[in-house]
Design a protein around this motif. Sequence first.
Motif, PDB file in Angstrom:
ATOM      1  N   LEU A 233      39.926   8.165 -37.589  1.00 24.20           N
ATOM      2  CA  LEU A 233      39.373   6.834 -37.367  1.00 24.20           C
ATOM      3  C   LEU A 233      39.796   5.893 -38.487  1.00 24.20           C
ATOM      4  O   LEU A 233      40.039   6.325 -39.617  1.00 24.20           O
ATOM      5  N   SER A 234      39.837   4.621 -38.173  1.00 20.65           N
ATOM      6  CA  SER A 234      40.130   3.623 -39.190  1.00 20.65           C
ATOM      7  C   SER A 234      38.879   3.333 -40.004  1.00 20.65           C
ATOM      8  O   SER A 234      37.752   3.605 -39.567  1.00 20.65           O
TER       9      SER A 234
ATOM     10  N   GLY B  35      36.572   8.214 -42.232  1.00 20.70           N
ATOM     11  CA  GLY B  35      37.396   8.106 -41.041  1.00 20.70           C
ATOM     12  C   GLY B  35      38.527   9.110 -40.982  1.00 20.70           C
ATOM     13  O   GLY B  35      38.931   9.533 -39.887  1.00 20.70           O
TER      14      GLY B  35
ATOM     15  N   ALA C 187      36.592   1.090 -38.083  1.00 23.26           N
ATOM     16  CA  ALA C 187      35.781   1.760 -37.061  1.00 23.26           C
ATOM     17  C   ALA C 187      34.518   2.343 -37.693  1.00 23.26           C
ATOM     18  O   ALA C 187      33.428   2.259 -37.112  1.00 23.26           O
TER      19      ALA C 187
ATOM     20  N   TYR D  77      30.655   1.382 -36.802  1.00 16.69           N
ATOM     21  CA  TYR D  77      29.625   2.346 -36.423  1.00 16.69           C
ATOM     22  C   TYR D  77      28.364   2.154 -37.276  1.00 16.69           C
ATOM     23  O   TYR D  77      27.241   2.268 -36.779  1.00 16.69           O
TER      24      TYR D  77
ATOM     25  N   HIS E 155      38.343  12.291 -38.844  1.00 12.30           N
ATOM     26  CA  HIS E 155      38.304  12.162 -37.386  1.00 12.30           C
ATOM     27  C   HIS E 155      39.431  11.300 -36.836  1.00 12.30           C
ATOM     28  O   HIS E 155      39.442  10.994 -35.632  1.00 12.30           O
TER      29      HIS E 155
ATOM     30  N   LEU F 121      29.882  11.521 -33.174  1.00  9.85           N
ATOM     31  CA  LEU F 121      31.087  11.846 -32.402  1.00  9.85           C
ATOM     32  C   LEU F 121      30.872  13.081 -31.537  1.00  9.85           C
ATOM     33  O   LEU F 121      31.396  13.159 -30.415  1.00  9.85           O
TER      34      LEU F 121
END
Length: 279
Positions: A15-16, A10, A19, A23, A13, A54
């Motif tokens: 992101l957590s 993450g 997340a 995904y 990007h 992404l």
Amino acid sequence: MKRLRPVDLGREHGLSAQAVRNYEQDGFLPAAERTPTGYRIYTGLHAAALRTFLALVRAYGHATAGAVMNAVHAGRTDDALTALDHGHAQLLRDRETLASVRGAVEHLAEADGPAPGDDAGGNGSGTGNRSGTASGTGPFPLSIGEVAHRLRLTPATLRTWEAAGILLPARDRATGHRLFHPVDVRDAQLAHLLRRGGYRLPHIAAVVGQIRTAGGTGALSAALADWQERLTVRGLAMLSAAAHLDTYLTAAADPDGRAGPGRADPGHACPGGQSGPGR
């Protein structure tokens, strides 16, 4: 192979970790192996999958990106490619519509003004000479259903645009049915283009009104230039996404000759077996 944590994937990007796990659960990443204590083990392959997903989101939107990754991980390469084909087809339609509208704008900009009694560039009352430019050929006038079918819209959408002042079709005096002449179809094409570009109905009504009255095309030219830039950005994003997808498919191919994502034999899934959302 280097082991990675969700937070490691993450971080690249913004992101957590949750997340990333989501995904994977949705099938956008291949299923991760687990440690004896239940922690996920991600690798460079998962990092490549995340980059690919992404990139696809930026090019095609979340729904298509998810569908492509799901198809890849199920070994359904043709389904993945078909989803991408739909995106490219829409981009081509947008370019063709833009070219058609731009041609109409250039024609109006070169003209001194509407001919007397020509409502295509006059008061827009829906009466008088309604000849004009519109992509496609065929007998006119068209019904609202025929226009909706041609533009892949619903009749309800066209009625909404009429209520907003974007469309001004004439009416059959006997039946009251709407009659769409070439200039009305052109207005609908322009509205459809600008709507996909994110413009709100009041703005679209003003832009279409400018074309209809030939009272100035500055705002319209600016809007078309902005949409042209958006199409270019989207096209380049599709190119980038294709490169990421190819890199991922190559990396996922099993070096021992077993089927991998996107390169699978019929009926085979990807390495790691996307066995279910919760894995």
